[in-house]
Design an enzyme around this catalytic site. Structure first.
Site, PDB file in Angstrom:
ATOM      1  CG  ASN A  83      15.848   1.986  25.026  1.00 39.32           C
ATOM      2  OD1 ASN A  83      15.807   1.688  24.148  1.00 39.32           O
ATOM      3  ND2 ASN A  83      15.405   2.175  25.633  1.00 39.32           N
TER       4      ASN A  83
ATOM      5  CB  ILE B  95      21.853   7.439  24.497  1.00 43.38           C
ATOM      6  CG1 ILE B  95      21.751   8.250  22.909  1.00 43.38           C
ATOM      7  CG2 ILE B  95      21.904   5.709  24.160  1.00 43.38           C
ATOM      8  CD1 ILE B  95      23.470   8.088  22.334  1.00 43.38           C
ATOM      9  CB  CYS B  96      18.596   4.901  28.844  1.00 44.24           C
ATOM     10  SG  CYS B  96      18.583   3.364  29.910  1.00 44.24           S
ATOM     11  CG  LEU B  97      23.434   1.635  24.649  1.00 44.78           C
ATOM     12  CD1 LEU B  97      23.118   0.867  24.268  1.00 44.78           C
ATOM     13  CD2 LEU B  97      24.649   2.081  23.887  1.00 44.78           C
TER      14      LEU B  97
ATOM     15  CG  LEU C 167      16.500   7.329  29.156  1.00 44.60           C
ATOM     16  CD1 LEU C 167      17.805   8.197  28.292  1.00 44.60           C
ATOM     17  CD2 LEU C 167      16.074   9.011  30.478  1.00 44.60           C
TER      18      LEU C 167
END
Lengths: 359, 199
Positions: free
Chosen positions: B123, B131-133, B166
């Site tokens: 991620n 950051i994919c959050l 990601l």
């Protein structure tokens, strides 16, 4: 709330606060003609007060009726027989030398608080008093209590010509009128309520908003020192913080229902925010705050409904008042239609097209 | 950093404008001032909140030894954090640097966070460190603080979400069930980038 009450200073043409005044400067609004002393349970004027002696529940604070007050005032004129101060001093002080002294003193002390039109009247009655027969007896309920004692301590002590009220055990002041039971009751009720409010305020002082991380009641401006309660959960926020968050544009990428309308802490979806000066400690207290808020809104005309000229997107669940110009309330008619599959649905927005006139 | 600072800046800008374009009507500068006033109110709110967080971080330094948050000396909207890789993960023993860039509308908008240290994680973008959050995007809540964002990132390191990757290589390894492959790759990059060089 106060924004819809006509400012007393403005009414007399001199409000120093100008546009910052918290009261209304719109001539269409009604002044608040309610005696504040009566609300606290002690008005030394009794039924001779120029202000309205009505109990005010939270629901309706302004009783707008200039006609009503006018009749009230005129009836007062007939009722006033003789200023009780004079008669009292006569009764209490048999020696003529001191009586003149004290009556003059007490007159001087009561006169400034009286409206000008009763002043003239007073002179008349005192003249009558000496010449002709006049009722000297005033019923004990009409006698005012000493305002010094009522507000704490009377410097004249036992020599005071006025009645000293009984001690209120809650506020510790001699402000309970011995001969007006309804006023006593009212005062004790008010005292209890004030006490509870103070207690709640003390507890609310410590509560922090999780958005700005500040104590809600220590914010710089008065408008910010309010809590915003969420309908579905019990997490505290400032009214401005939670409103800002909820009105955040969805364009910023946030989900409307799962983020913006939800509690920032527990993510429980709430449909409305209730402003409140104090924080509640029980479910019932919260309910009380919510109910009084809704009642307050119900007295304000909905700007979308616009006296029937517009349509309100909230329809029948709108918190504001839907009334026509003539005071008629919008009729809430839910039409139940039988849908094809057998279930019942509630039809919205059905317009009645007048077909009778043509035929 | 005082509210006056903004005001003074505006004033200078105004003055400059007047000097260079003296023929411009006064109205322009008035409008300019109004727009400045509304935006500075937002800035004031975000600054007050960040200052609170700063004090909170100073006070509770010892509470969470895995997170070390540092504010930029000259700009309260720029923060960096050092976080320790969670134990029993391939990131254990590594120290990762995060860069925070905080919008003026904070806390109504989430901070922008990225890894400065290279990390191999499904991620996290391998090149940019993005950051994919969800809580940094559509599920942000103003009740989150920089400290709690760091904690969420540590949790993400321990529990990668390979279904919204990601870093496709890393995501594919995990999705195809090659946990061992993922672990060794992640371990290697942790050794290379996030651990002090030996010797």
């Amino acid at each position: 709330m106060s924004k819809r009450i006509l400012c007393k200073f403005f009414l007399h043409g001199a409000c120093l606060k100008g546009e910052y005044c918290e009261f209304s400067h719109d001539w269409q609004d009604q002044p608040n003609n309610i005696c504040t002393f009566y609300q606290k349970g002690v008005c030394s004027y009794g039924n001779r007060c120029r202000y309205d002696h009505v109990k005010v529940s939270r629901q309706q604070t302004s009783r707008p009726s200039s006609l009503n007050t006018a009749s009230h005032v005129t009836s007062d004129f007939h009722q006033v027989t003789l200023p009780p101060v004079v008669s009292l001093t006569r009764e209490y002080n048999p020696e003529p030398s001191t009586s003149v002294d004290v009556s003059a003193m007490s007159l001087a002390h009561t006169l400034p608080c009286k409206p000008a039109w009763t002043k003239a009247f007073e002179v008349d009655t005192s003249l009558n008093d000496e010449s002709g027969p006049c009722p000297t007896y005033v019923s004990p309920a009409d006698q005012p209590i000493c305002s010094f004692a009522a507000s704490g301590k009377c410097p004249r002590g036992d020599r005071c010509p006025h009645i000293h009220g009984d001690l209120c055990s809650i506020c510790g002041k001699h402000c309970l009128h011995p001969f007006r039971p309804d006023e006593r009751e009212e005062h004790i009720k008010m005292c209890h309520k004030n006490n509870k409010h103070l207690e709640a305020l003390k507890c609310s002082q410590e509560i922090e908003c999780s958005v700005c991380l500040e104590h809600v009641l220590s914010k710089p401006t008065a408008a910010e020192r309010k809590f915003g309660l969420l309908s579905e959960c019990d997490h505290p926020f400032c009214i401005s913080c939670i409103r800002n968050w909820r009105s955040n544009s969805p364009a910023s990428g946030m989900d409307v229902n799962s983020a913006l309308r939800a509690c920032p802490i527990c993510r429980k979806l709430s449909y409305f925010v209730i402003p409140s000066v104090i924080w509640y400690s029980t479910k019932e207290e919260k309910q009380e705050i919510v109910d009084s808020y809704k009642i307050k809104l119900k007295s304000i005309d909905c700007k979308y409904f616009d006296f029937g000229n517009g349509t309100c997107p909230f329809g029948t669940s709108c918190f504001y008042k839907h009334a026509y110009r003539d005071g008629r309330l919008e009729e809430v008619v839910l039409r139940h239609l039988d849908a094809e599959d057998g279930s019942t649905i509630i039809a919205k927005d059905i317009r009645f097209v007048s077909g009778f006139e043509g035929g | 950093m005082s509210p006056f600072y903004d005001w003074i800046c505006q004033f200078y800008v105004l003055q400059d404008e007047c000097l260079t374009k003296s023929f411009k009507p006064v109205l322009v500068s008035v409008c300019f001032e109004f727009s400045g006033a509304s935006s500075s109110k937002i800035m004031q709110a975000s600054r007050a909140r960040l200052f609170k967080e700063y004090k909170e971080v100073q006070r509770e330094k010892a509470v969470d030894p895995d997170i070390q948050l540092v504010c930029d000396d000259s700009n309260i909207y720029k923060w960096t954090a050092l976080i320790k890789g969670p134990s029993e993960t391939p990131y254990e023993g590594g120290v990762f640097q995060l860069a925070f860039s905080i919008p003026e509308q904070y806390p109504l908008l989430p901070p922008q966070v990225r890894f400065l240290t290279k990390i191999f994680h499904p991620n996290v973008h391998f090149k940019t460190g993005e950051i994919c959050l969800d809580i940094l995007k559509n599920a942000w809540s103003p009740a989150w603080t920089l400290q709690s964002v760091c904690r969420a990132i540590i949790a993400l390191m321990a529990h990668p979400e390979p279904d919204s990757p990601l870093n496709c290589d890393s995501g594919n390894l995990l999705r195809s069930g090659d946990v061992r492959g993922y672990r060794s790759m992640a371990r290697m990059y942790t050794r290379l980038a996030a651990m002090p060089k030996k010797g």
